[in-house]
Scaffold this motif. Sequence first.
Motif, short mmCIF file in Angstrom:
data_model
loop_
_atom_site.label_atom_id
_atom_site.label_comp_id
_atom_site.label_asym_id
_atom_site.label_seq_id
_atom_site.Cartn_x
_atom_site.Cartn_y
_atom_site.Cartn_z
N ASN A 263 -4.54 -1.55 1.32
CA ASN A 263 -5.76 -1.20 0.58
C ASN A 263 -6.39 0.09 1.10
OD1 ASN A 263 -5.71 -3.43 -1.19
ND2 ASN A 263 -6.64 -4.76 0.37
N GLN A 264 -6.40 0.25 2.41
CA GLN A 264 -6.96 1.48 2.97
C GLN A 264 -6.07 2.69 2.68
OE1 GLN A 264 -8.07 0.13 7.14
NE2 GLN A 264 -9.98 1.09 6.50
N LYS B 149 -4.47 3.07 -0.15
CA LYS B 149 -4.86 3.41 -1.51
C LYS B 149 -6.18 4.18 -1.52
CE LYS B 149 -2.57 -0.59 -3.64
NZ LYS B 149 -2.77 -1.87 -4.35
N GLU B 150 -7.10 3.77 -0.66
CA GLU B 150 -8.41 4.42 -0.61
C GLU B 150 -8.30 5.86 -0.13
OE1 GLU B 150 -12.90 3.80 1.31
OE2 GLU B 150 -11.29 2.34 1.74
N ILE B 151 -7.54 6.08 0.95
CA ILE B 151 -7.43 7.45 1.48
C ILE B 151 -6.61 8.31 0.53
CG2 ILE B 151 -5.39 7.07 2.91
CD1 ILE B 151 -8.46 9.29 3.70
N ARG B 152 -5.64 7.74 -0.17
CA ARG B 152 -4.87 8.50 -1.14
C ARG B 152 -5.78 8.99 -2.28
NH1 ARG B 152 0.30 9.36 -2.02
NH2 ARG B 152 1.02 7.73 -0.58
N GLN B 153 -6.64 8.12 -2.73
CA GLN B 153 -7.56 8.51 -3.79
C GLN B 153 -8.52 9.59 -3.30
OE1 GLN B 153 -9.69 5.28 -5.64
NE2 GLN B 153 -11.04 6.64 -6.80
N LYS B 154 -9.02 9.44 -2.08
CA LYS B 154 -9.96 10.41 -1.51
C LYS B 154 -9.34 11.80 -1.41
CE LYS B 154 -13.66 7.90 -0.08
NZ LYS B 154 -15.09 8.26 -0.30
N ILE C 266 -12.55 6.25 7.24
CA ILE C 266 -12.05 6.99 6.09
C ILE C 266 -12.47 8.45 6.10
CG2 ILE C 266 -12.09 7.18 3.57
CD1 ILE C 266 -10.34 4.95 4.57
N ASP C 267 -13.73 8.73 6.37
CA ASP C 267 -14.20 10.12 6.35
C ASP C 267 -13.53 10.96 7.43
OD1 ASP C 267 -15.82 9.58 4.20
OD2 ASP C 267 -17.66 9.35 5.39
#
Length: 327
Positions: A63-64, A66-71, A103-104
Amino acid sequence: RIQMSSKHAKKSAEEEENNNDLSQKTIESTPSSSFKLMAVDEVAEIFPFDKNIHLSTKVDDVNQIKEIRQKISEAKSNLYKNHLPWLTDVQLYRFLIARNFKIDACLSLLISALEWREQRKPADLKPDAKMSKESETGKIYCPGHDKWGRPVLVLDNTVQNTAVVDDQMNFLAWNLEFAIQLMPPAVDKYLVFIHLKRFSLFNTPPFAATKETIHMLCNCYPERLGHCIIYQPPAIFLTFFNAVKTFLDPKTASKLVFIRGDVSDGSANDLQMRAIVGDGWKELTGAEQPVLRAGSSPGYLHERHWPTVAERLRAVEGGGAGEQGGL
């Protein structure tokens, strides 16, 4: 001659997610030494380190990813598209690990690495005549694998033979990519061995080279370092090290192993190196080996090493191991 299996299988998505399971292949690594890469059930009781930190990356949270890929795709769409083949899920996971899944902070690190790749273009570097020149003294070379299957990179700045820092950094980047291409399934980290016995203030690398070297190892290839052996550093090295250690992140610093003093067979240092690298660690790294040519790193002979580069690349390409830009 250095022998490499030409049957490295291309890592599938499933292998990427389960690459903590060691391959049972035998890897013959150096002109002097060969080590068997053992299965987990053979070595479970004798691992001298945490294999998830020092050998392979275990992906636990998609899930993380996917999140960093989107970011990153939203923040730097052009960079993202230009380097999409390099941005595998496990690659992104390494960046997440490097920044403790913040994430940031991970996004900032990833952007920095992509900008470096855009400028340096390491995946496009080839072992051409210029690289051969850089390689002549053995200041950076990959002799083979340790007993855990990790490619070994030997660094010896005391035999620097060129003056253009940009060319030197290209050579380092190419060697890092080369080492990654040589990784067998279930291994995604290399071991770095730095000769420092002859270190002095007169052969200290330029600060610009030192800074980018640390940037590469820590920020552009995060979670690729398994161990870094600091071999026989003199007292004066500590002055230099104290000046640059602020650029090291804590995780990288924790992977440093300082070897000083007696390394005779059976000594504490020898036993430690046998556990981390293998019984033939001296032959593999050039430690305590004779200088075969004036101005070269101990144990290194260019005409013996350089032809094996093309041979190993052909073996890798024939077997389909690795991916563009490193995994």
